[in-house]
Motif scaffolding. Structure first.
Motif, PDB file in Angstrom:
ATOM      1  N   PRO A   1      42.850  35.963  25.135  1.00 59.01           N
ATOM      2  CA  PRO A   1      43.923  35.893  26.149  1.00 59.01           C
ATOM      3  C   PRO A   1      43.556  35.145  27.221  1.00 59.01           C
ATOM      4  O   PRO A   1      42.608  35.002  27.676  1.00 59.01           O
ATOM      5  N   GLU A   2      44.638  34.509  27.863  1.00 61.88           N
ATOM      6  CA  GLU A   2      44.667  33.538  29.019  1.00 61.88           C
ATOM      7  C   GLU A   2      43.779  34.332  30.358  1.00 61.88           C
ATOM      8  O   GLU A   2      43.154  33.777  30.880  1.00 61.88           O
ATOM      9  N   PHE A   3      44.263  35.492  30.537  1.00 61.43           N
ATOM     10  CA  PHE A   3      43.660  36.401  31.543  1.00 61.43           C
ATOM     11  C   PHE A   3      42.878  37.423  30.907  1.00 61.43           C
ATOM     12  O   PHE A   3      43.102  38.413  30.501  1.00 61.43           O
ATOM     13  N   SER A   4      41.532  37.269  30.864  1.00 61.71           N
ATOM     14  CA  SER A   4      40.292  38.082  30.496  1.00 61.71           C
ATOM     15  C   SER A   4      39.398  37.826  31.289  1.00 61.71           C
ATOM     16  O   SER A   4      39.160  36.945  31.972  1.00 61.71           O
ATOM     17  N   HIS A   5      38.193  38.801  31.165  1.00 60.97           N
ATOM     18  CA  HIS A   5      36.723  38.551  31.784  1.00 60.97           C
ATOM     19  C   HIS A   5      36.079  37.419  31.028  1.00 60.97           C
ATOM     20  O   HIS A   5      35.117  37.012  31.518  1.00 60.97           O
ATOM     21  N   VAL A   6      36.536  36.898  29.701  1.00 62.33           N
ATOM     22  CA  VAL A   6      35.888  36.082  28.959  1.00 62.33           C
ATOM     23  C   VAL A   6      36.459  34.541  29.347  1.00 62.33           C
ATOM     24  O   VAL A   6      35.997  33.726  29.817  1.00 62.33           O
ATOM     25  N   SER A   7      37.699  34.456  29.406  1.00 61.93           N
ATOM     26  CA  SER A   7      38.670  33.209  29.840  1.00 61.93           C
ATOM     27  C   SER A   7      38.283  32.950  31.175  1.00 61.93           C
ATOM     28  O   SER A   7      38.357  31.804  31.756  1.00 61.93           O
ATOM     29  N   LYS A   8      38.533  34.109  32.089  1.00 64.49           N
ATOM     30  CA  LYS A   8      38.520  33.554  33.457  1.00 64.49           C
ATOM     31  C   LYS A   8      37.247  34.745  34.221  1.00 64.49           C
ATOM     32  O   LYS A   8      37.410  35.707  34.811  1.00 64.49           O
ATOM     33  N   PRO A   9      36.047  34.434  33.852  1.00 68.35           N
ATOM     34  CA  PRO A   9      35.028  35.142  34.168  1.00 68.35           C
ATOM     35  C   PRO A   9      35.032  35.357  35.803  1.00 68.35           C
ATOM     36  O   PRO A   9      34.498  36.179  36.558  1.00 68.35           O
TER      37      PRO A   9
ATOM     38  N   PRO B   1      38.483  44.268  37.746  1.00 71.31           N
ATOM     39  CA  PRO B   1      37.483  44.648  36.792  1.00 71.31           C
ATOM     40  C   PRO B   1      37.962  45.395  35.810  1.00 71.31           C
ATOM     41  O   PRO B   1      37.039  45.687  34.759  1.00 71.31           O
ATOM     42  N   LEU B   2      39.256  45.591  35.642  1.00 67.76           N
ATOM     43  CA  LEU B   2      39.789  46.446  34.361  1.00 67.76           C
ATOM     44  C   LEU B   2      40.780  45.691  33.546  1.00 67.76           C
ATOM     45  O   LEU B   2      41.365  44.825  34.156  1.00 67.76           O
ATOM     46  N   TYR B   3      40.809  46.006  32.378  1.00 64.79           N
ATOM     47  CA  TYR B   3      41.836  45.571  31.576  1.00 64.79           C
ATOM     48  C   TYR B   3      43.094  46.527  31.619  1.00 64.79           C
ATOM     49  O   TYR B   3      43.155  47.548  31.926  1.00 64.79           O
ATOM     50  N   TYR B   4      44.180  46.040  31.173  1.00 66.40           N
ATOM     51  CA  TYR B   4      45.489  46.943  31.179  1.00 66.40           C
ATOM     52  C   TYR B   4      46.084  46.555  29.874  1.00 66.40           C
ATOM     53  O   TYR B   4      46.025  45.575  29.140  1.00 66.40           O
TER      54      TYR B   4
ATOM     55  N   ASP C   1      37.086  53.899  29.637  1.00 71.54           N
ATOM     56  CA  ASP C   1      36.698  53.431  30.794  1.00 71.54           C
ATOM     57  C   ASP C   1      36.712  52.030  31.053  1.00 71.54           C
ATOM     58  O   ASP C   1      36.245  51.624  32.156  1.00 71.54           O
ATOM     59  N   LYS C   2      37.317  51.295  30.266  1.00 71.69           N
ATOM     60  CA  LYS C   2      37.415  49.889  30.292  1.00 71.69           C
ATOM     61  C   LYS C   2      38.684  49.271  30.569  1.00 71.69           C
ATOM     62  O   LYS C   2      38.967  48.139  31.052  1.00 71.69           O
ATOM     63  N   PHE C   3      39.905  50.253  30.339  1.00 70.87           N
ATOM     64  CA  PHE C   3      41.364  49.721  30.600  1.00 70.87           C
ATOM     65  C   PHE C   3      42.156  50.991  31.025  1.00 70.87           C
ATOM     66  O   PHE C   3      41.640  52.056  30.734  1.00 70.87           O
ATOM     67  N   ILE C   4      43.378  50.633  31.629  1.00 73.77           N
ATOM     68  CA  ILE C   4      44.344  51.517  31.795  1.00 73.77           C
ATOM     69  C   ILE C   4      45.452  51.081  30.958  1.00 73.77           C
ATOM     70  O   ILE C   4      45.735  50.164  30.340  1.00 73.77           O
ATOM     71  N   HIS C   5      46.455  51.986  31.129  1.00 81.25           N
ATOM     72  CA  HIS C   5      47.708  51.997  30.320  1.00 81.25           C
ATOM     73  C   HIS C   5      48.944  52.150  31.416  1.00 81.25           C
ATOM     74  O   HIS C   5      48.858  53.249  32.009  1.00 81.25           O
ATOM     75  N   VAL C   6      49.857  51.102  31.330  1.00 86.47           N
ATOM     76  CA  VAL C   6      50.955  51.563  32.362  1.00 86.47           C
ATOM     77  C   VAL C   6      52.268  51.521  31.401  1.00 86.47           C
ATOM     78  O   VAL C   6      52.321  50.821  30.419  1.00 86.47           O
ATOM     79  N   GLU C   7      53.326  52.070  32.120  1.00 85.59           N
ATOM     80  CA  GLU C   7      54.533  52.439  31.433  1.00 85.59           C
ATOM     81  C   GLU C   7      55.332  51.270  31.804  1.00 85.59           C
ATOM     82  O   GLU C   7      55.357  50.738  32.963  1.00 85.59           O
ATOM     83  N   HIS C   8      56.430  50.838  30.806  1.00 88.32           N
ATOM     84  CA  HIS C   8      57.341  49.977  31.132  1.00 88.32           C
ATOM     85  C   HIS C   8      58.836  50.461  31.132  1.00 88.32           C
ATOM     86  O   HIS C   8      59.110  51.500  30.805  1.00 88.32           O
TER      87      HIS C   8
ATOM     88  N   ILE D   1      44.054  41.551  32.898  1.00 86.33           N
ATOM     89  CA  ILE D   1      43.030  42.114  33.815  1.00 86.33           C
ATOM     90  C   ILE D   1      43.742  42.710  34.857  1.00 86.33           C
ATOM     91  O   ILE D   1      44.787  42.056  35.538  1.00 86.33           O
ATOM     92  N   CYS D   2      43.333  43.588  35.654  1.00 82.08           N
ATOM     93  CA  CYS D   2      43.842  44.251  36.802  1.00 82.08           C
ATOM     94  C   CYS D   2      42.897  44.937  37.640  1.00 82.08           C
ATOM     95  O   CYS D   2      41.668  45.081  37.332  1.00 82.08           O
ATOM     96  N   LYS D   3      43.335  45.370  38.794  1.00 83.84           N
ATOM     97  CA  LYS D   3      42.390  46.157  39.753  1.00 83.84           C
ATOM     98  C   LYS D   3      43.608  47.441  40.220  1.00 83.84           C
ATOM     99  O   LYS D   3      44.596  47.196  40.017  1.00 83.84           O
ATOM    100  N   ILE D   4      42.924  48.382  40.502  1.00 78.43           N
ATOM    101  CA  ILE D   4      43.658  49.652  40.914  1.00 78.43           C
ATOM    102  C   ILE D   4      43.318  50.015  42.154  1.00 78.43           C
ATOM    103  O   ILE D   4      42.051  50.098  42.581  1.00 78.43           O
ATOM    104  N   GLU D   5      44.279  50.975  43.038  1.00 82.72           N
ATOM    105  CA  GLU D   5      44.122  51.418  44.340  1.00 82.72           C
ATOM    106  C   GLU D   5      44.996  52.576  44.747  1.00 82.72           C
ATOM    107  O   GLU D   5      46.103  52.427  44.114  1.00 82.72           O
ATOM    108  N   ARG D   6      44.453  53.631  45.192  1.00 81.12           N
ATOM    109  CA  ARG D   6      45.306  54.649  45.621  1.00 81.12           C
ATOM    110  C   ARG D   6      46.398  54.129  46.910  1.00 81.12           C
ATOM    111  O   ARG D   6      45.619  53.604  47.645  1.00 81.12           O
ATOM    112  N   VAL D   7      47.658  54.503  46.676  1.00 79.75           N
ATOM    113  CA  VAL D   7      48.564  54.349  47.777  1.00 79.75           C
ATOM    114  C   VAL D   7      49.325  55.516  47.875  1.00 79.75           C
ATOM    115  O   VAL D   7      49.029  56.481  47.272  1.00 79.75           O
TER     116      VAL D   7
END
Length: 583
Positions: free
Chosen positions: A435-443, A450-453, A521-528, A572-578
Motif C-alpha cells: 500500500p502507498e501509505f504504510s510503515h514499509v512504503s513510508k518508513p 504509529p498505527l494502521y487503520y 494492538d497494531k491497528f484500529i477500525h473506524v466506521e464509515h 496509517i494513522c495516529k489517535i488522540e483524545r479530544v
C-alpha cells in the motif's frame, strides 16, 4: 449456495461445502447484494467449517477453524502464500488444471517467493495458520468461498481477486456441487446495461471522460459499462486536464439514490468544492441528505419499496440466483420510483428507445421475457423465482456464446494468467504491491503515524450512510465508533466512550472510542458513512458530514494500474483524545 433452489438445502442437487473461505467479509451484518448472511450459519449447522481472512475478530472468526488476521491491505500476499502451499505440495486438482486452466506454470512461478515466513513478515499471518488453512481447503473437496469489498478496496485489489479465483480454480471448485456457482453469462440487469451502452451515439461516446494521459486503460475501455474512473472525474472537475483537447466543462450532474459526500468520495471536501460550480444538480432520494443540502438545485422525491412495483435481484453480476417482486402496498401520489422517473426522462431524451414503454410493469415484463420463460405477473404470484442450477456447464458448451465447451474467456479456459490484463498493461499473474501509505512504503512517517487503520465494518442497524435519520435504527447505534485495543487506548490515555481524533497524512475525523479486542494492538477500525440528521443541514455544517467522515482519511488517486481498487480499508494513522465531536 442453496439459494438457486426452491427447496433449498433439501434439493438433491445441493451439496454442503466442507470448508468456506470468508475473505474480507462479515455477511452476518452486511447480508450483501442478495446474499443472506445467515446462510453461513445454516451451512455451519450442516457441517461446513470456516476459514476467515479478516483483520478483525468477527463473530464468524471466533468460530473458524482458521483465522488469518492479516494486516489491512495485504490480501494479495496472503493469497499468493496460500497458492504456494497448494501448488508446491501438489494439493491441486490436476485433471481440472490440465484440461481447463491456462497459465498454471506462470502462476506457480509467480508465487514461489511467497514462503509462509515471507507472508508473515508482510501480512502478520502466522505460518502455521497459513499452511493449515491452505491444506484444509485444498484437501476437503468440495469447498467454496466468498469475498467482500475488502479485496476490492486496496491498491492491489486486482491481484487479490486473481488469487481468490485462482485458489478456487486450481482446487477444482468451480461450477461443481458444493463449490463456486457460475450462472448464465448475462444476467437480467447486466444485459440491459450493456445493451444501453451500445446505443450511445459516436458524438456522445467521444465525450466519455477518461484520463487523457493514458492511465486506467482497462477501466476506460468500458469494463465498467461506460462509467468514469472516480479519481479521473475529480481531476476533471478540478480542472487538471484543461490544457488537453478532449477537455470540456461539465454543466450538470444527476445523482440517483446516492450520498457521495457522506459515503463514497475519498477527500469529500474536495468533491464538494469541485461540484459547487456546476450549473445544475438534480438529486433523487427518499430523504434529505448532506449531499442534497450541499449541492442540489432540484430534488425529486422517491417512493419507498412499499410504494412502488419493482423487482429484487441479487447484485452478484453474473451469478443471479433468484428474482423476486416488490408488490406495491401503499399509494403516495407525491413520489415516483427511480424507474418511473427514468422512463419519463427517456421518452424526452431518447424516444426511439423508451417510447414503447407505457409503464414500469411493461418494462420489467419485457426484460424478464427476453431472458426467461416467465413474465412479471408470474414473479408477483410467488415469493421468488429461483434460477435452478446445472453443474459443469463448461463441459457442455453452456458458458460460451459459440456453444463450445470451455469458459467464456479468450482462451476458453480459466485464465490463471490473464490475457486481458496483460493487454492493458497489468500483470497477467498476481503479484504483491505494498500500500502507498504504510510503515514499509513510508518508513519516515512511522513515528508520526504509529498505527494502521481499516474502515467499513458494518453494524446491524445501518447500511452505508442510510438509516441515521430513522430513530429506531439510530437508537441501536447512536454514535460513530472507533474500535481500539485496550492496550493501545491506555498508551494514548483514551478511555471507553472518549471522543477520539483519528489523523492520517490526508485528513482527520472524530469518533467515540470503543475498547475491545476485535482489533489487535497494531491497528484500529473506524466506521464509515456517518452524518447527523439532528444537526443543522445548511452549509457549512451540512448535517455534520465532515466531522466523523472516514473518507477524510483516504488518499486521492492511489489505485492500481487498471483504475480499480482504492485504499478505503488500509492506511496509517495516529489517535488522540479530544473533548467533543467538533474538535
Amino acid at each position: 449456495w442453496a439459494q438457486y433452489y426452491e427447496d433449498r438445502y433439501d434439493h438433491p442437487g445441493w451439496v454442503c461445502p466442507n470448508y468456506l473461505i470468508i475473505w474480507g467479509k462479515d455477511p452476518l451484518y452486511s447480508s450483501p447484494d442478495g446474499f443472506f448472511g445467515h446462510a453461513i450459519i445454516d451451512l455451519m449447522k450442516r457441517g461446513s467449517k470456516l476459514i476467515v481472512i479478516d483483520p478483525r475478530v468477527t463473530w464468524l472468526a471466533t468460530r473458524a477453524e482458521f483465522h488469518l488476521q492479516l494486516r489491512p491491505g495485504t490480501d494479495a500476499a496472503v493469497g499468493m502464500g496460500l497458492l504456494r502451499v497448494i501448488i508446491n505440495e501438489g494439493l491441486y486438482d490436476r485433471d481440472f488444471v490440465e484440461n481447463w486452466c491456462f497459465g498454471f506454470d506462470e502462476l506457480a512461478d509467480a508465487v514461489q517467493e511467497w514462503t509462509p515466513e515471507k507472508v508473515q513478515e508482510v501480512s502478520w499471518v502466522e505460518p502455521q495458520a497459513l499452511v493449515g488453512a491452505a491444506r484444509a481447503f485444498a484437501t476437503n473437496a468440495p469447498s467454496s468461498g466468498i469475498w467482500g469489498v475488502a479485496l476490492d478496496q486496496s491498491k492491489a485489489s486486482t491481484q487479490a481477486g486473481q488469487c481468490f479465483l485462482s485458489i478456487m480454480a486450481i482446487c477444482g471448485y468451480l461450477d461443481v456441487p458444493g463449490g463456486i456457482a457460475i450462472t448464465k453469462p448475462t444476467s437480467f440487469i447486466g444485459k440491459w446495461r450493456y445493451e444501453m451502452s451500445d446505443t450511445i451515439s459516436p458524438e456522445m461516446a467521444a465525450k466519455h471522460i477518461v484520463d487523457p494521459t493514458g492511465k486506467y486503460g482497462l477501466f476506460n475501455a468500458g469494463a465498467a459499462m461506460g462509467g468514469v474512473q472516480g479519481d479521473t472525474l475529480l481531476n476533471w472537475l478540478e480542472g487538471m486536464y484543461k490544457d488537453y483537447d478532449c477537455y470540456y466543462d461539465l454543466k450538470m450532474v444527476w445523482m440517483i439514490g446516492t450520498n457521495p459526500l457522506a459515503c463514497m468520495a475519498d477527500q469529500p471536501q474536495r468533491w464538494y468544492e469541485a461540484m459547487k460550480p456546476l450549473e445544475f444538480v438534480v438529486c433523487q432520494d427518499i430523504f434529505m441528505t448532506p449531499t442534497i443540502m450541499a449541492l442540489a438545485d432540484v430534488v425529486l422525491p422517491l417512493s419507498t419499496f412499499a410504494e412502488h412495483d419493482g423487482l429484487v435481484t441479487p447484485n452478484f453480476g453474473r451469478n443471479q440466483h433468484f428474482i423476486g417482486a416488490m408488490n406495491k402496498a401503499l399509494d403516495n401520489p407525491n413520489t415516483k420510483s427511480d424507474l418511473e422517473i427514468l422512463i419519463d426522462m427517456g421518452k424526452r431524451l431518447r424516444p426511439e428507445l423508451w417510447e414503447r414503454f407505457d409503464s414500469v410493469d411493461q418494462f420489467f415484463d419485457e426484460q424478464l421475457r427476453a431472458n426467461y420463460d416467465f413474465g412479471l405477473d408470474d414473479v408477483r404470484d410467488v415469493p421468488a423465482k429461483m434460477a435452478g442450477y446445472e453443474y459443469r456447464k463448461y463441459e457442455k458448451g453452456l458458458l460460451r456464446p459459440d456453444g463450445e465447451p470451455g469458459f467464456d474467456t479468450m482462451t476458453s479456459m480459466v485464465e490463471l494468467r490473464s490475457i486481458v490484463l496483460e493487454n492493458y498493461g497489468e500483470g497477467g499473474v498476481p503479484y504483491y504491491e505494498e500500500p502507498e501509505f504504510s510503515h514499509v512504503s513510508k518508513p519516515e512517517l512511522a513515528d508520526e503515524y504509529p498505527l494502521y487503520y481499516t474502515t467499513g465494518g458494518r453494524n446491524i442497524s445501518m447500511f452505508h450512510s442510510e438509516h441515521r435519520q430513522v430513530p429506531s435504527m439510530r437508537a441501536m447505534h447512536p454514535w460513530p465508533l472507533v474500535s481500539i485495543h485496550p492496550d493501545v487506548a491506555a498508551r494514548f490515555g483514551i478511555s471507553e466512550g472518549d471522543w477520539v481524533r483519528v489523523t492520517t497524512p490526508q485528513g482527520h475525523m472524530v469518533q467515540k472510542a470503543l475498547l475491545n479486542e476485535t482489533v489487535n494492538d497494531k491497528f484500529i477500525h473506524v466506521e464509515h458513512g456517518w452524518w447527523f440528521p439532528e444537526q443543522d443541514g445548511e452549509a457549512p455544517n451540512l448535517y455534520g458530514v465532515w466531522k466523523a467522515n472516514a473518507n477524510n482519511l483516504i488518499p486521492h488517486e492511489s489505485t492500481g494500474i487498471t483504475g480499480y481498487g482504492a485504499p478505503y480499508k488500509n492506511g496509517i494513522c495516529k489517535i488522540e483524545r479530544v473533548d467533543s465531536l467538533d474538535d
